[in-house]
Design a protein around this motif. Structure first.
Motif, PDB file in Angstrom:
ATOM      1  N   ARG B 437       0.698  -0.890  -0.151  1.00  0.00           N
ATOM      2  CA  ARG B 437      -0.111   0.463  -0.190  1.00  0.00           C
ATOM      3  C   ARG B 437       1.333   0.830  -0.249  1.00  0.00           C
ATOM      4  NH1 ARG B 437      -4.420  -2.998   2.137  1.00  0.00           N
ATOM      5  NH2 ARG B 437      -4.323  -4.184   3.399  1.00  0.00           N
ATOM      6  N   LYS B 438      -0.189   2.163  -0.080  1.00  0.00           N
ATOM      7  CA  LYS B 438       0.788   3.663  -0.788  1.00  0.00           C
ATOM      8  C   LYS B 438       1.299   4.096   1.536  1.00  0.00           C
ATOM      9  CE  LYS B 438       0.698   8.408  -1.389  1.00  0.00           C
ATOM     10  NZ  LYS B 438      -0.362   9.423  -1.080  1.00  0.00           N
ATOM     11  N   ASN B 439       1.125   3.791   2.356  1.00  0.00           N
ATOM     12  CA  ASN B 439       1.976   3.475   3.393  1.00  0.00           C
ATOM     13  C   ASN B 439       3.202   2.643   3.916  1.00  0.00           C
ATOM     14  OD1 ASN B 439       0.659   1.360   4.310  1.00  0.00           O
ATOM     15  ND2 ASN B 439      -1.055   2.583   5.478  1.00  0.00           N
ATOM     16  N   GLY B 440       2.545   1.984   2.711  1.00  0.00           N
ATOM     17  CA  GLY B 440       4.190   0.702   2.560  1.00  0.00           C
ATOM     18  C   GLY B 440       3.751  -0.350   3.048  1.00  0.00           C
ATOM     19  N   GLU B 441       2.502  -0.805   4.025  1.00  0.00           N
ATOM     20  CA  GLU B 441       2.157  -1.911   4.894  1.00  0.00           C
ATOM     21  C   GLU B 441       1.976  -2.837   3.704  1.00  0.00           C
ATOM     22  OE1 GLU B 441      -2.235  -3.725   5.670  1.00  0.00           O
ATOM     23  OE2 GLU B 441      -2.251  -1.399   6.336  1.00  0.00           O
ATOM     24  N   VAL B 442       2.311  -4.252   3.579  1.00  0.00           N
ATOM     25  CA  VAL B 442       2.197  -4.928   3.016  1.00  0.00           C
ATOM     26  C   VAL B 442       1.269  -6.402   3.270  1.00  0.00           C
ATOM     27  CG1 VAL B 442       3.830  -7.796   1.717  1.00  0.00           C
ATOM     28  CG2 VAL B 442       5.489  -4.893   2.505  1.00  0.00           C
ATOM     29  N   PHE B 443       0.681  -6.451   2.051  1.00  0.00           N
ATOM     30  CA  PHE B 443      -0.641  -7.566   2.590  1.00  0.00           C
ATOM     31  C   PHE B 443      -1.203  -7.908   1.924  1.00  0.00           C
ATOM     32  CE2 PHE B 443      -3.326  -5.593  -0.713  1.00  0.00           C
ATOM     33  CZ  PHE B 443      -3.085  -4.879  -1.361  1.00  0.00           C
ATOM     34  N   ARG B 444      -1.487  -9.559   1.823  1.00  0.00           N
ATOM     35  CA  ARG B 444      -2.525 -10.103   0.765  1.00  0.00           C
ATOM     36  C   ARG B 444      -3.414 -10.152   0.027  1.00  0.00           C
ATOM     37  NH1 ARG B 444       1.536 -14.352   0.930  1.00  0.00           N
ATOM     38  NH2 ARG B 444       0.457 -15.235  -0.406  1.00  0.00           N
ATOM     39  N   PHE B 445      -2.933 -10.248  -1.284  1.00  0.00           N
ATOM     40  CA  PHE B 445      -4.298 -10.180  -2.299  1.00  0.00           C
ATOM     41  C   PHE B 445      -4.775 -11.159  -2.923  1.00  0.00           C
ATOM     42  CE2 PHE B 445      -1.267  -7.956  -4.127  1.00  0.00           C
ATOM     43  CZ  PHE B 445      -1.785  -8.769  -6.449  1.00  0.00           C
ATOM     44  N   GLU B 446      -6.090 -11.936  -3.539  1.00  0.00           N
ATOM     45  CA  GLU B 446      -6.183 -12.149  -4.622  1.00  0.00           C
ATOM     46  C   GLU B 446      -6.578 -11.552  -5.232  1.00  0.00           C
ATOM     47  OE1 GLU B 446      -9.050 -15.717  -1.871  1.00  0.00           O
ATOM     48  OE2 GLU B 446     -10.107 -14.692  -3.015  1.00  0.00           O
ATOM     49  N   LEU B 447      -5.565 -12.409  -6.187  1.00  0.00           N
ATOM     50  CA  LEU B 447      -5.343 -11.645  -8.077  1.00  0.00           C
ATOM     51  C   LEU B 447      -5.873 -13.301  -8.467  1.00  0.00           C
ATOM     52  CD1 LEU B 447      -4.460  -9.436  -9.901  1.00  0.00           C
ATOM     53  CD2 LEU B 447      -2.259 -10.988  -9.521  1.00  0.00           C
ATOM     54  N   SER B 448      -6.428 -13.011  -9.659  1.00  0.00           N
ATOM     55  CA  SER B 448      -6.974 -13.378 -10.758  1.00  0.00           C
ATOM     56  C   SER B 448      -6.713 -12.134 -11.921  1.00  0.00           C
ATOM     57  CB  SER B 448      -9.283 -13.889 -11.179  1.00  0.00           C
ATOM     58  OG  SER B 448      -9.509 -13.233 -10.638  1.00  0.00           O
ATOM     59  N   LEU B 449      -6.379 -12.399 -13.092  1.00  0.00           N
ATOM     60  CA  LEU B 449      -5.818 -11.848 -14.074  1.00  0.00           C
ATOM     61  C   LEU B 449      -6.720 -12.387 -15.785  1.00  0.00           C
ATOM     62  CD1 LEU B 449      -2.219 -11.409 -14.325  1.00  0.00           C
ATOM     63  CD2 LEU B 449      -4.168  -9.794 -14.011  1.00  0.00           C
ATOM     64  N   TYR B 450      -6.741 -11.279 -16.440  1.00  0.00           N
ATOM     65  CA  TYR B 450      -7.197 -12.030 -17.671  1.00  0.00           C
ATOM     66  C   TYR B 450      -6.809 -10.450 -18.186  1.00  0.00           C
ATOM     67  CZ  TYR B 450     -11.123  -8.187 -17.136  1.00  0.00           C
ATOM     68  OH  TYR B 450     -12.029  -7.313 -17.139  1.00  0.00           O
ATOM     69  N   GLU B 451      -6.511 -11.255 -19.775  1.00  0.00           N
ATOM     70  CA  GLU B 451      -6.022 -10.157 -21.092  1.00  0.00           C
ATOM     71  C   GLU B 451      -6.995 -10.142 -21.868  1.00  0.00           C
ATOM     72  OE1 GLU B 451      -3.118 -12.802 -23.444  1.00  0.00           O
ATOM     73  OE2 GLU B 451      -1.618 -11.393 -23.720  1.00  0.00           O
ATOM     74  N   PHE B 452      -6.535  -9.184 -22.715  1.00  0.00           N
ATOM     75  CA  PHE B 452      -7.705  -8.291 -23.661  1.00  0.00           C
ATOM     76  C   PHE B 452      -6.286  -7.175 -25.117  1.00  0.00           C
ATOM     77  CE2 PHE B 452      -9.240  -4.335 -22.558  1.00  0.00           C
ATOM     78  CZ  PHE B 452      -8.816  -4.311 -20.754  1.00  0.00           C
ATOM     79  N   LEU B 453      -7.353  -7.420 -25.486  1.00  0.00           N
ATOM     80  CA  LEU B 453      -6.497  -6.449 -26.842  1.00  0.00           C
ATOM     81  C   LEU B 453      -7.946  -5.584 -26.594  1.00  0.00           C
ATOM     82  CD1 LEU B 453      -5.735  -8.836 -29.291  1.00  0.00           C
ATOM     83  CD2 LEU B 453      -4.580  -7.247 -28.185  1.00  0.00           C
ATOM     84  N   SER B 454      -6.837  -4.091 -26.644  1.00  0.00           N
ATOM     85  CA  SER B 454      -7.504  -2.818 -26.873  1.00  0.00           C
ATOM     86  C   SER B 454      -6.788  -2.384 -28.129  1.00  0.00           C
ATOM     87  CB  SER B 454      -7.482  -1.869 -25.260  1.00  0.00           C
ATOM     88  OG  SER B 454      -6.154  -0.700 -25.440  1.00  0.00           O
ATOM     89  N   PRO B 455      -7.628  -1.022 -28.540  1.00  0.00           N
ATOM     90  CA  PRO B 455      -7.083  -0.300 -29.683  1.00  0.00           C
ATOM     91  C   PRO B 455      -4.881   0.214 -29.437  1.00  0.00           C
ATOM     92  CG  PRO B 455      -9.423   0.827 -29.502  1.00  0.00           C
ATOM     93  CD  PRO B 455      -8.827  -0.433 -28.806  1.00  0.00           C
ATOM     94  N   ASP B 456      -4.791   0.265 -27.811  1.00  0.00           N
ATOM     95  CA  ASP B 456      -3.895   0.410 -27.121  1.00  0.00           C
ATOM     96  C   ASP B 456      -2.820  -0.760 -26.860  1.00  0.00           C
ATOM     97  OD1 ASP B 456      -4.516   3.151 -26.731  1.00  0.00           O
ATOM     98  OD2 ASP B 456      -5.691   2.766 -25.020  1.00  0.00           O
ATOM     99  N   GLY B 457      -3.391  -1.988 -27.632  1.00  0.00           N
ATOM    100  CA  GLY B 457      -2.315  -3.162 -27.590  1.00  0.00           C
ATOM    101  C   GLY B 457      -2.963  -4.057 -26.867  1.00  0.00           C
ATOM    102  N   ARG B 458      -2.467  -4.843 -26.048  1.00  0.00           N
ATOM    103  CA  ARG B 458      -2.472  -6.012 -25.259  1.00  0.00           C
ATOM    104  C   ARG B 458      -2.710  -5.537 -23.732  1.00  0.00           C
ATOM    105  NH1 ARG B 458       0.481 -10.365 -22.715  1.00  0.00           N
ATOM    106  NH2 ARG B 458       1.894  -8.426 -22.595  1.00  0.00           N
ATOM    107  N   LEU B 459      -3.873  -5.670 -23.508  1.00  0.00           N
ATOM    108  CA  LEU B 459      -3.677  -5.187 -21.611  1.00  0.00           C
ATOM    109  C   LEU B 459      -4.197  -6.596 -21.047  1.00  0.00           C
ATOM    110  CD1 LEU B 459      -5.864  -1.886 -22.236  1.00  0.00           C
ATOM    111  CD2 LEU B 459      -3.361  -1.981 -21.877  1.00  0.00           C
ATOM    112  N   LEU B 460      -3.410  -5.523 -19.486  1.00  0.00           N
ATOM    113  CA  LEU B 460      -3.830  -7.029 -18.260  1.00  0.00           C
ATOM    114  C   LEU B 460      -4.783  -6.593 -17.707  1.00  0.00           C
ATOM    115  CD1 LEU B 460      -0.823  -9.091 -17.772  1.00  0.00           C
ATOM    116  CD2 LEU B 460      -3.022  -9.620 -18.889  1.00  0.00           C
ATOM    117  N   ALA B 461      -5.969  -7.549 -16.788  1.00  0.00           N
ATOM    118  CA  ALA B 461      -7.084  -6.484 -16.548  1.00  0.00           C
ATOM    119  C   ALA B 461      -6.946  -7.681 -15.024  1.00  0.00           C
ATOM    120  CB  ALA B 461      -8.666  -6.392 -16.904  1.00  0.00           C
ATOM    121  N   GLY B 462      -6.364  -6.794 -13.946  1.00  0.00           N
ATOM    122  CA  GLY B 462      -6.344  -7.842 -12.419  1.00  0.00           C
ATOM    123  C   GLY B 462      -7.823  -7.621 -11.471  1.00  0.00           C
ATOM    124  N   HIS B 463      -7.743  -8.807 -11.659  1.00  0.00           N
ATOM    125  CA  HIS B 463      -9.215  -8.578 -10.462  1.00  0.00           C
ATOM    126  C   HIS B 463      -8.656  -8.501  -8.719  1.00  0.00           C
ATOM    127  CE1 HIS B 463     -12.799  -8.158 -12.263  1.00  0.00           C
ATOM    128  NE2 HIS B 463     -12.138  -8.820 -13.409  1.00  0.00           N
TER     129      HIS B 463
END
Lengths: 122, 706
Positions: B437-463
């Motif tokens: 986090r901004k305050n430096g705290e390290v924390f655990r999170f769950e992540l799921s990713l998906y990839e999609f194409l936009s006019p600006d190229g390949r992007l990764l969206a992370g939940h």
């Protein structure tokens, strides 16, 4: 056989005392803390000491160390009574110089026999 | 009456002067006065002879403005290019009985010089007359001819002026036409620009209406648009030269929805063509006449907005004094109609996109999970409010920044490797990671990713789901359970001990019924202690507090020790144990494997009918060793085969009462087996059950999954 029972929990101490005396036919003296136990051991010179591990103040291992540091009690065989039944815990306690380790909760009907077995190195 | 041979051309020439029946003109009056003076006659005329009569453009000494051609001296003068001289009419048989001679004005003398056009046609004469016979001198006759030519040159001048003014007029008319064309062009251009620049109907269409209406000096314009759901036209946009004046008209327009054939828009829709209403007040089709009247509008024009033959809308214009539709305006409105239709189609598509976009945006803005979009260069493209909250940064602070800003320092230096790792592991799956986090705290999170194409190229969206709170809670819960369990154990130990002493009779004999009660109490105390021990055990294993001591083992040893532990129980329950000698070696923790096997055996024994057999077998397979405990108990229903390994899951809720057990045994077994890197399972049908566990064979053991 005279046994010194050092246990801070009153009820458990009483049950163990009944077990050792009534089932095991032993002469039992008891103490409710490590410090009291060290004194009683010096006074009574018991044949064996059954020592609780987790006690406030002087805990089991520290009490054992105190007993070992006094020549009059240094050679009295000590058997630990512990709620932590893990093998590594047993090993740790044996390494401190205990003769045996019995686990809580104990069965008062078989406790005297277990104590005898431990003292005989079985 | 004799007509001159060139009568037709002569008349044509005469009419070309457009002189007949025009008011007197001084120039001609002067010429006849001069002729009268020179010739010394009381009468002089400029006489113009058409098909029926002679008409006098100028006259002296004569009252009538015209006479019939029949009696005219001048008609005779037309026949020759030379002047006609009649010295005494009574002595000339052509005129002796002429009423003009015999009666008023009693002409005795006549001299007329023909008015010869440049092409030689005579259109009339300049003539002098007298009431008495006389003669003219040669000079006088010549003067008369000169003056007649002067008359003609006046006529010619007049004709030239007229032609010139007609030319000027026609030129001016051309200018008006050009202005008209310019107006159409201005309308066309202004409207086209508005459509090109406009972003929406609300923005572009009023400008289009303004461009068209202003160019034509119309007061008001509107667009009616097809409602896609209901088959009606509704007012979509307006422009007005005087908004205050047309306010009520706009209001009443807004209140109307037009179906085909109804109202001006409906008429246009039905016809698919332009409709001009020259008088709104009298038109039965026009519904808004009263409002139009109040707004000072009395004429209307509607033009379809169509594309590929389909009417998407209608443009309507109103004014006070509209010119009727001409071809050019028709063409302009047709072309603009098509352009507006294209714009409406584009707008409808845009609108759908925008509304989809808005819907998606709203979902993203409001979702509880954080969303972080990262581009191919590892920079943050966007974050939603939940992500802002999770990481503690406002969006503007991190958008465009490298992703490593959100990672713990330990991995931030290898952000690319992190991305590659995440890409490999988290696409379409939920995985756990550490963030910063901004305050430096390290924390655990769950992540799921998906990839999609936009006019600006390949992007990764992370939940991103922050699980630090959940983890903290779980830790607290486990600590609580451990503490409570431990605190329960001490008093239970005393209770159990006391009951055991009582029941054993060492404290003295007690009556049989009292003994029974003590035994019940003791049995339940034992169960309670077992439950607490299991809870503590499970928590410790799951918390990773229990290390397993893996060493090479003879499976046979595990079997022996386990059978030893349950033999008494089997005997009591009258269940036979059959053990197939085991030869396999495994890598494992002997204590723990015994615990598993004892657990499975106790269960099998507990649920076996009397005199049935519980079999223990083992087999070695490539990669693992399998131990199996089979019984002839009641079996495990299919629906329970997964759940049975979860805590407090027993096939029947009465089991824990009737059969004892905490409901944690299998959960503990599963935890232990998994800690060994193995698996546990069950196969069963009614009247038969078989639990097995698999431990990796020596040398193949994988690290345990925590």
């Amino acid at each position: 056989m005279k046994v010194l029972l050092i246990e801070d929990e009153d009820d458990i101490r009483r049950v163990a005392r009944l077990s050792l005396s009534r089932v095991g036919g032993m002469e039992v003296v008891d103490a409710a803390s490590g410090v009291e136990g060290v004194h009683r051991a010096e006074e009574e010179s018991p044949d064996a000491i059954l020592l609780d591990v987790m006690m406030p103040g002087l805990d089991g291992p520290s009490t054992l160390a105190a007993l070992r540091s006094n020549p009059r009690t240094a050679s009295i065989p000590v058997v630990f009574l512990t709620a932590k039944a893990m093998p590594e815990e047993k090993t740790r306690l044996m390494d401190l110089g205990a003769r045996g380790v019995l686990t809580k909760p104990f069965d008062p009907v078989t406790l005297p026999a277990q104590l005898r077995a431990a003292l005989e190195g079985r | 009456m004799r007509l001159p041979p060139d009568e037709a051309e002569r008349l044509e020439a005469l009419h070309s002067y457009r002189i007949l029946d025009t008011p007197p003109e001084e120039a001609f009056d002067d010429l006849v006065r001069l002729a009268s003076r020179i010739c010394g006659t009381p009468m002089a005329l400029v006489s113009l002879v058409d098909a029926e009569r002679q008409w006098f453009k100028a006259r002296v000494g004569l009252d009538v403005p015209q006479t019939s051609r029949e009696v005219a001296f001048c008609a005779h003068a037309l026949e020759s290019p030379r002047p006609l001289i009649v010295n005494d009419a009574l002595a000339d048989e052509r005129f002796a009985r002429n009423p003009l001679v015999l009666e008023d004005p009693h002409i005795r003398f006549y001299a007329g010089a023909p008015l010869l056009t440049p092409r030689g046609h005579s259109v009339g004469t300049l003539c002098v007359m007298d009431h008495v016979p006389r003669e003219l001198s040669v000079d006088q006759i010549e003067a008369l001819e000169v003056l007649s030519r002067e008359v003609l040159s006046r006529l010619e001048l007049r004709r030239h002026v007229m032609e010139l003014s007609r030319a000027v007029e026609s030129y001016e008319r051309g200018a008006v036409e050009r202005q008209r064309v310019e107006r159409h062009q201005a309308a066309q251009q202004g409207a086209t620009e508005a459509l090109a620049e406009g972003l929406s109907v609300e923005d572009a269409i009023p400008r289009v209406l303004k461009a068209i209406a202003e160019a034509q000096s119309w007061a008001y314009g509107a667009l009616w648009r097809r409602d896609s759901t209901a088959e009606v036209l509704r007012l979509a946009a307006t422009w007005s030269a005087d908004p205050e004046a047309t306010r009520t008209f706009i209001e009443s327009s807004r209140a109307v929805a037009c179906t085909p054939g109804v109202g001006l828009p409906g008429l246009v829709w039905e016809a698919g063509d332009m409709v001009f209403l020259p008088d709104l007040q009298k038109d039965p089709h026009f519904l808004r006449a009263p409002a139009a009247l109040r707004s000072g509008l009395n004429q209307g024009l509607g033009a379809p907005v169509n594309l590929g033959g389909e009417v998407l809308g209608v443009l309507e214009f109103f004014s006070h004094d509209m010119e009727p539709l001409d071809d050019e305006l028709r063409r302009v409105l047709q072309s603009l109609g098509t352009q507006v239709a294209q714009f409406l189609e584009r707008d409808a598509a845009d609108l759908e996109l925008r509304s989809n976009d808005a819907r998606m945006r709203s979902v993203i803005e409001n979702m509880l999970e954080g969303l972080v979009v990262v581009n191919g260069r590892g920079r943050i493209e966007s974050v939603n409010p939940a992500a802002e909250q999770i990481f503690g940064y406002p969006a503007w602070e991190i958008v465009g920044q490298p992703l490593k800003l959100l990672l713990p320092h330990s991995v931030a230096d290898h952000a690319e490797a992190f991305l590659a790792d995440a890409y490999g592991r988290a696409i379409g799956r939920v995985t756990e990671w550490e963030g910063r986090r901004k305050n430096g705290e390290v924390f655990r999170f769950e992540l799921s990713l998906y990839e999609f194409l936009s006019p600006d190229g390949r992007l990764l969206a992370g939940h991103v789901r922050d699980i630090s709170d959940r983890q903290r809670l779980e830790r607290m819960k486990k600590e609580f359970v451990a503490t409570v369990s431990h605190e329960l154990r001490t008093p239970l130990t005393s209770i159990r001990g006391s009951l055991s002493l009582l029941g054993s009779g060492v404290l003295g004999e007690i009556p049989p019924e009292a003994r029974e009660a003590v035994e019940i109490a003791e049995r339940n105390t034992v169960r309670l202690i077992g439950l607490i021990n299991d809870i503590l055990d499970l928590e410790r294993i799951e918390a990773g507090k229990v290390e397993i001591h893996v060493e090479p083992l003879e499976l046979a040893t595990v079997f022996e020790r386990s059978i030893e532990a349950v033999r008494g129980m089997a005997d009591t329950m009258h269940v036979r144990l059959e053990v197939e000698p085991a030869t396999a070696r495994v890598d494992g923790d002997a204590e723990r494997l015994v615990q598993v096997l004892v657990n499975l055996l106790s269960n099998a024994i507990k649920f076996s009918p009397r005199n049935e057999v519980v079999r223990v077998t083992s087999r070695s397979e490539p990669g693992f060793v399998e131990v199996r405990v089979a019984d002839h108990g009641r079996g495990i229903p299919d629906s329970f085969k997964e759940a049975i390994f979860q805590r407090f899951q027993q096939v029947e809720s009465s089991d824990s009462r009737q059969k004892g057990g905490s409901g944690l045994g299998l959960a503990i077994c599963k935890a232990i087996v998994e800690q060994h890197g193995g698996t546990i399972g069950v196969e069963s049908e009614r009247g038969k059950g078989s639990f097995h566990f698999r431990i990796p064979a020596p040398g193949t053991r994988l690290p345990a999954t925590p």
